[in-house]
Design an enzyme around this catalytic site. Structure first.
Site, short mmCIF file in Angstrom:
data_model
loop_
_atom_site.label_atom_id
_atom_site.label_comp_id
_atom_site.label_asym_id
_atom_site.label_seq_id
_atom_site.Cartn_x
_atom_site.Cartn_y
_atom_site.Cartn_z
CE LYS A 1 3.69 65.84 26.75
NZ LYS A 1 2.72 64.75 27.13
CG ASN A 2 2.69 63.30 23.45
OD1 ASN A 2 2.71 63.72 24.59
ND2 ASN A 2 1.72 64.43 22.85
NE ARG B 1 -6.34 60.77 27.92
CZ ARG B 1 -7.32 59.97 28.12
NH1 ARG B 1 -7.93 59.90 29.32
NH2 ARG B 1 -7.74 59.68 26.90
CG ASP C 1 -2.17 68.34 30.53
OD1 ASP C 1 -1.66 68.33 31.65
OD2 ASP C 1 -2.03 68.18 29.31
CG ASP D 1 -0.98 68.81 22.27
OD1 ASP D 1 -2.13 68.99 22.93
OD2 ASP D 1 -0.33 67.78 22.42
C1 UD1 Z 1 -2.64 62.46 22.80
C2 UD1 Z 1 -1.41 63.60 23.40
C3 UD1 Z 1 -1.99 64.81 23.50
C4 UD1 Z 1 -2.84 65.51 22.45
C5 UD1 Z 1 -3.98 64.48 21.96
C6 UD1 Z 1 -4.59 64.75 20.85
C7 UD1 Z 1 -0.07 62.08 24.48
C8 UD1 Z 1 0.48 61.50 25.79
N1 UD1 Z 1 -0.96 63.05 24.39
O1 UD1 Z 1 -3.60 62.65 23.85
O2 UD1 Z 1 -1.14 65.63 23.82
O3 UD1 Z 1 -3.47 66.63 22.86
O4 UD1 Z 1 -3.25 63.37 21.84
O5 UD1 Z 1 -3.75 65.16 19.65
O6 UD1 Z 1 0.19 61.24 23.58
N2 UD1 Z 1 -11.46 60.27 23.63
C9 UD1 Z 1 -12.51 59.56 24.01
N3 UD1 Z 1 -12.54 58.20 24.32
C10 UD1 Z 1 -11.38 57.44 24.58
C11 UD1 Z 1 -10.36 58.31 24.08
C12 UD1 Z 1 -10.10 59.58 23.61
O7 UD1 Z 1 -13.75 60.18 24.01
O8 UD1 Z 1 -11.30 56.43 24.86
C13 UD1 Z 1 -11.55 61.76 23.36
C14 UD1 Z 1 -11.02 62.45 24.32
O9 UD1 Z 1 -11.67 62.84 25.23
C15 UD1 Z 1 -10.69 63.64 23.43
C16 UD1 Z 1 -10.46 62.98 21.95
O10 UD1 Z 1 -10.91 61.73 21.83
O11 UD1 Z 1 -11.68 64.50 23.36
C17 UD1 Z 1 -8.91 62.86 21.52
O12 UD1 Z 1 -8.39 62.17 22.57
P1 UD1 Z 1 -6.81 61.19 22.11
O13 UD1 Z 1 -6.67 61.39 20.77
O14 UD1 Z 1 -7.26 59.84 22.73
O15 UD1 Z 1 -5.91 62.00 22.73
P2 UD1 Z 1 -4.76 61.53 23.94
O16 UD1 Z 1 -3.99 60.02 23.39
O17 UD1 Z 1 -5.12 61.22 25.39
#
Ligand code: UD1
Length: 420
Positions: free
Chosen positions: A25-26, A95, A119, A307
């Site tokens: 998926k991701n 998201r 989520d 996850d």
């Molecule tokens: C992706 C995955 C999700 C997984 C996560 C961490 C997808 C669609 N989703 O989510 O399933 O749980 O990686 O492995 O691929 N953060 C910030 N600022 C930002 C971006 C992120 O503070 O601009 C923080 C988030 O709030 C969170 C952490 O960084 O606490 C990790 O987020 P991130 O690695 O960006 O996860 P996603 O890409 O949203």
């Protein structure tokens, strides 16, 4: 009231047999977004049939691309004119829609994207994405629930991420692929999906090196060309089944995955008493008797994936002894603990830590799925528990797992699914 899917699970039932792992998926969601950068037809294979892929298809179509599906293959044609705005109602549902920001800025020089929802797993800002784009010359204003970005031409830059965000790394890699000059991303996320995305872009003519390491270099090219790509196996789906096999005291062979993508989860299962056999593209997991308590910390890859925290909690809830699980990636992922408590678990949450006192067995209860991963974990809990567990789900599980109940049934699970 919006309809719910009810998973009615009867346990205890060990999972036994073989299961085929679907495409990730991701990875699929990001590669679909990246297809917007290719003015032509892209073919993507091994795309899971899940709601999030359908939502991303709708995002692309609303932007002006054509998306056709045949079995596991998607044809994405972005050769026509594209719009620069993603609709609010779609972005707030998922998201990952924010991943069109980089491709739209790169292709059109502007983008208007609703601030993301998805989520309910804590505050998930996009500041790291925006700061990176700003270093590449984009300007943003944020109002009325939308962020609007403009960049006449993106130019290469050195970006140091404060945290190795998966989404920010991917968005920046995409934007940099056709920017002027060279971009470096330091403290980049190392998740395997990023390497898959870079593989897709490189096949389309991009020049990206270092994907999968903390230091990625992207030499901008003028244009990307049509390409054919197969999505990598879903390591989170694989991990969910591996943990499910151990938690139910079962014996399962997972086919069509890359064992190295779930090495730490496999090691943790071994530490908890499971027997694991690794093959080149398969893994066998079995567990005899009750698991042992272990401590666990979620971290960016190659650390233990956030996850898989929920399925692991289900396993540890039934272990001999007490485990400490520390969540380091997201804020509010412990909401699931209240649901698991209804099934007789004994878990105490203190900030980022959950202290899990193993109990002899869980008992079936009605519970509600708060998100994709927790939903799947509650179904696994139902397989472990005595009696009937009803998991009420607003559609989360189908967002992320292809044929989840069907695959579990093939492994001997007693599950009925109905809409209520
Ligand atoms: C992706 C995955 C999700 C997984 C996560 C961490 C997808 C669609 N989703 O989510 O399933 O749980 O990686 O492995 O691929 N953060 C910030 N600022 C930002 C971006 C992120 O503070 O601009 C923080 C988030 O709030 C969170 C952490 O960084 O606490 C990790 O987020 P991130 O690695 O960006 O996860 P996603 O890409 O949203």
């Amino acid at each position: 009231m919006k309809s719910m899917v009810r998973y009615s699970v009867h346990g205890p039932r060990p999972l036994q047999g073989e299961v085929a792992i679907s495409g990730a998926k991701n990875s699929a969601l990001k590669i679909m977004a990246a297809a917007l950068m290719v003015p032509g037809e892209v073919v993507v294979e091994r795309v899971p049939r899940i709601t999030d892929v359908a939502l991303m298809s709708e995002v692309l179509e609303r932007l002006g691309a054509r998306v056709d599906r045949d079995g596991d293959s998607l044809w994405i044609d972005s050769s026509g004119d594209l719009l620069d705005e993603t609709p609010y109602e779609l972005v707030t549902m998922m998201r990952a829609s924010i991943q069109v920001l980089g491709p739209l800025l790169a292709r059109l020089g502007r983008a208007r994207v609703a601030l993301p929802g998805g989520d309910a797993i804590g505050s998930r800002p996009i500041d790291l994405h925006l700061k990176g784009f700003e270093r590449m010359g984009a300007k943003f204003v944020s109002e009325h629930g939308y962020v609007e970005g403009i960049a006449e031409r993106l130019s290469g830059a050195n970006v140091l991420l404060e945290f190795p965000s998966v989404g920010a790394t991917e968005n920046l890699v995409m934007a940099a692929a056709t920017a002027d000059g060279e971009t470096t991303i330091e403290n980049a996320a190392r998740e395997p999906e990023i390497r898959d995305l870079a593989g897709f872009l490189n096949a389309a003519g991009a020049r990206i090196t270092g994907a999968g390491t903390p230091s990625i270099k992207i030499q901008g090219v003028t244009e990307l060309r049509p390409v054919h790509h197969e999505i990598m196996p879903d390591r989170i789906e694989a991990g969910t089944f591996a943990i499910g096999a151990a938690a139910t005291g079962g014996d399962v062979r997972l086919n069509g995955l890359r064992p190295e993508h779930i090495e730490l989860p496999l090691q943790k299962l071994e530490e908890a008493g499971a027997e694991v056999r690794r093959h080149s593209d398969a893994v066998e997991v079995s567990m005899a008797g009750r698991p042992r308590a272990i401590d666990l910390v979620t971290l960016p890859f190659p650390g233990f994936p956030t996850d898989l925290q929920h399925p692991m909690m289900v396993l540890l809830a039934q272990a001999y002894g007490s485990s400490i699980l520390t969540e380091n990636v997201f804020e509010a992922r412990f909401v699931f603990v209240d649901e698991l408590a209804r099934m007789g678990s004994s878990i105490k949450v203190e900030g980022h830590h959950a202290v899990i006192r193993g109990v002899e067995g869980l008992s079936g209860a009605p519970v509600e799925a708060p998100d994709i991963r927790a939903g799947a974990a509650l179904v696994l809990a139902g397989l472990c528990a005595r009696g009937e567990t009803e998991v009420f789900d607003k559609g989360h599980i189908r967002r992320g797992y292809e044929d989840f109940d069907h695959k579990l049934r093939l492994l001997g699970a007693d599950i009925e699914v109905s809409t209520v």
